[in-house]
Design an enzyme around this catalytic site. Structure first.
Site, short mmCIF file in Angstrom:
data_model
loop_
_atom_site.label_atom_id
_atom_site.label_comp_id
_atom_site.label_asym_id
_atom_site.label_seq_id
_atom_site.Cartn_x
_atom_site.Cartn_y
_atom_site.Cartn_z
N LYS A 107 71.61 39.74 -73.31
CA LYS A 107 70.44 40.48 -72.81
C LYS A 107 69.22 40.01 -73.59
O LYS A 107 69.13 40.22 -74.80
CB LYS A 107 70.60 41.99 -73.02
CG LYS A 107 71.69 42.64 -72.16
CD LYS A 107 72.97 42.81 -72.90
CE LYS A 107 73.96 43.60 -72.05
NZ LYS A 107 75.32 43.53 -72.60
N HIS A 158 77.29 37.79 -71.48
CA HIS A 158 77.00 39.19 -71.75
C HIS A 158 75.62 39.37 -72.39
O HIS A 158 75.23 40.47 -72.77
CB HIS A 158 78.09 39.75 -72.67
CG HIS A 158 78.17 41.22 -72.73
ND1 HIS A 158 78.06 41.93 -73.91
CD2 HIS A 158 78.39 42.15 -71.76
CE1 HIS A 158 78.18 43.21 -73.66
NE2 HIS A 158 78.38 43.39 -72.37
N ASP A 188 55.92 34.41 -73.25
CA ASP A 188 55.02 33.41 -73.85
C ASP A 188 55.54 32.89 -75.19
O ASP A 188 54.76 32.50 -76.06
CB ASP A 188 53.61 34.00 -74.03
CG ASP A 188 52.82 34.00 -72.73
OD1 ASP A 188 53.26 33.34 -71.76
OD2 ASP A 188 51.77 34.66 -72.67
N LYS A 244 74.86 48.53 -79.63
CA LYS A 244 75.72 47.63 -80.42
C LYS A 244 74.97 47.30 -81.72
O LYS A 244 74.06 46.47 -81.73
CB LYS A 244 76.01 46.35 -79.66
CG LYS A 244 76.71 46.57 -78.29
CD LYS A 244 75.73 46.62 -77.17
CE LYS A 244 76.33 46.43 -75.80
NZ LYS A 244 77.52 47.13 -75.42
N HIS A 277 76.06 53.08 -75.64
CA HIS A 277 76.07 51.68 -75.25
C HIS A 277 75.45 50.77 -76.32
O HIS A 277 75.44 49.56 -76.17
CB HIS A 277 75.35 51.48 -73.91
CG HIS A 277 75.67 50.18 -73.25
ND1 HIS A 277 74.81 49.09 -73.29
CD2 HIS A 277 76.76 49.77 -72.54
CE1 HIS A 277 75.36 48.08 -72.62
NE2 HIS A 277 76.54 48.48 -72.16
N ASP A 334 75.01 48.38 -96.15
CA ASP A 334 74.34 48.71 -97.41
C ASP A 334 72.88 49.12 -97.24
O ASP A 334 72.08 49.00 -98.18
CB ASP A 334 74.43 47.54 -98.40
CG ASP A 334 75.85 47.32 -98.90
OD1 ASP A 334 76.65 48.27 -98.82
OD2 ASP A 334 76.15 46.20 -99.34
#
Length: 543
Positions: A198, A196, A203, A440, A438, A445
């Protein structure tokens, strides 16, 4: 959140069992038919693949110089990294293209979904162009959503300096997703576990990670529905750590080169013509404002000026190992995972926790942790999709079972409204499309934050692999505070009705007034009955 069993991959068998109307029933019938027709499609034995690692000799590259110049000397001395939040789709896409165009040695890209739509073909065309100017390109894609792309992927892999591998490939190379899964039922345990992640690294100097896959709906290019998401651009010591994670996946036994699954075409005129027709004419960038919602100019402009406007912080890359998908013990899958290390942030919370996840299924153990923190006086806020915004109604039904208990414990719950967000226009121009969450993110704090690919559910915790960054930076958290006042993000605030155990959805208006809804936004009787029945038949670990 942590649960007791490993759930199925979303978009796989769970997705095959729900959809508009009764399409899920038709798909289930196809699954049964396929199971009767075939014992099991299987992969051939893996062929030896060439190992490679991220480039280390990058100090002379333009990107390495910009990365160094973008971090203050005292931050470099302390081993800190620099970060740039990218909440807007056009900014996030154009930043990727800017890094690809600026790369001189290596480009490493790792994605769960890479579609062959306008966004995907733009991304691939830029990678191809980079490979032709001598940049080594390594592209790793999870195989679940690759039907119909083998010819294009093989043509790309036939080009010099362009390598393409698939994570945990299915043996069936053609047909719609439900059919491919049906023909793989005998190999269910393996194909039900996905990468999952991404990640893009240029470089070994700059990296982008977060929630966005490579497809139109993640960058405000869809006419139907677009995702509200969050990406993070990083420079400094956290980048080589992300590169190490990519290398682990690239060289793992869970990966196959596209050439070991289908024949690569010769690098001849016909192949180059195919690539020209599919990729090279798709080069238009998205229109981008002079500054984004946080006041930052486009990344391409910042690169041209030789310095990026980065916020300094102590960053730590967190990544699952590719072997996670081979673990039979659910506790072993959770141990030292991205989910475990992120959820551990909750235990140290003193004042406030904000959890943002499009798919939020805490499980009994996660619910108990939220209740415990709320009882300690920690303000706990959950931000997820409403029913009218979610693209996974079955998963939403699993989450909905925990709402009442969370609210009674004092947890504040907000649900993004598909029609509310476009009214705000702070996160982009939705035009006629609806909005879906979408992103996440977990903030603790106003000092520590996680940004990455991980959802707060058992599937991310125990089945799929994930990647992200945990950052300690009050300055970066201040940007979130300015960006995400939850009542202005187009969300319904949930509360208990006073006279019974029912729920109310509160819509807050810019003038300070509010509307109170006693019926759930987006409710559909057919969908509700279908999901109720499926939840009776399926354990929570199959959501």
């Amino acid at each position: 959140m942590q649960t007791r069993a490993a759930p199925a991959v979303r978009g796989g068998f769970a997705a095959a069992m729900h959809g508009p109307g009764f399409q899920w029933l038709v798909r289930c019938l196809w699954l049964g038919l396929a199971l009767g027709l075939t014992a099991c499609a299987s992969l051939p034995p893996p062929a030896a693949a060439t190992s490679s690692i991220a480039a280390k000799d990058i100090t002379a590259t333009p990107l390495a110089r910009v990365a160094t110049d973008s971090l203050p000397a005292e931050a470099r001395a302390r081993g800190q990294s620099g970060f740039l939040l990218m909440p807007e789709g056009p900014t996030a896409l154009n930043a990727r293209i800017a890094l690809i165009r600026a790369a001189r040695k290596t480009l490493d890209a790792q994605y769960y979904i890479l579609q062959d739509d306008a966004t995907g073909l733009l991304f691939l065309s830029e990678l191809l162009d980079a490979s032709r100017r001598g940049v080594r390109v390594r592209l790793l894609v999870d195989d679940l959503y690759t039907p119909g792309k083998d010819a294009l992927f093989a043509a790309l892999a036939s080009q010099p300096n362009f390598e393409l591998r698939l994570f945990n490939p299915l043996a069936v190379r053609s047909g719609p997703l439900a059919w491919r899964l049906a023909l793989s039922l005998g190999d269910l345990r393996r194909v039900n576990r996905r990468m999952h992640n991404k990640l893009l690294v240029a470089d070994n100097s700059f990296a982008i990670t977060g929630g966005r896959n490579i497809a139109d709906e993640y960058f405000m290019r869809s006419d139907q529905a677009n995702f509200v998401d969050m990406d993070l651009l990083a420079a400094g010591p956290v980048v080589p750590s992300l590169s190490d994670s990519f290398d682990d996946f690239w060289n793992s036994r869970q990966v196959r080169s596209i050439g070991s699954l289908v024949d690569l075409p010769p690098n001849d005129e016909r192949t180059r013509r195919l690539l020209a027709e599919r990729c090279e004419e798709r080069r238009d960038l998205l229109p981008e404002a002079a500054t984004d919602v946080l006041g930052h100019p486009p990344v391409s402009e910042q690169l041209a000026n030789g310095r990026l406007q980065l916020t300094v912080g102590d960053g730590r890359a967190v990544s699952d190992v590719p072997e996670k998908i081979t673990y039979d013990d659910p506790e072993a899958s959770f141990a030292d995972s991205v989910s475990q290390r992120t959820i551990a942030m909750l235990y140290g919370a003193r004042r406030e926790v904000l959890m943002v996840s499009p798919y939020f299924v805490p499980g009994e153990a996660g619910l108990a942790l939220l209740q415990q923190q709320a009882a300690r006086g920690v303000q706990v806020l959950v931000f997820t999709n409403s029913l009218d915004a979610t693209d996974e109604t079955l998963v939403y039904s699993g989450y909905a079972r925990y709402r009442l208990a969370m609210l009674k414990a004092g947890v504040k719950v907000f649900e993004l409204g598909s029609r509310l967000v476009p009214k705000e226009r702070r996160l982009g121009e939705f035009k006629s499309s609806t909005a879906r969450l979408h992103a996440k993110v977990m903030l603790v704090d106003r000092e520590r934050v996680f940004i990455g690919s991980m959802n707060l559910d058992g599937r991310s915790a125990r089945l799929n692999t994930e990647v992200g960054v945990i950052i300690e930076s009050p300055a970066l958290l201040a940007q979130f505070t300015a960006l995400m006042p939850v009542r202005e993000l187009g969300a319904y605030e949930l509360r208990l009705r006073k006279d019974d155990d029912g729920l109310q959805w509160i819509e807050h208006h810019p003038d300070g007034t509010q509307s109170v809804l006693d019926e759930e936004p987006g409710v559909n009787v057919i969908d509700r009955v279908r999901d109720w029945l499926l939840l009776k038949l399926l354990p929570e670990d199959l959501l």
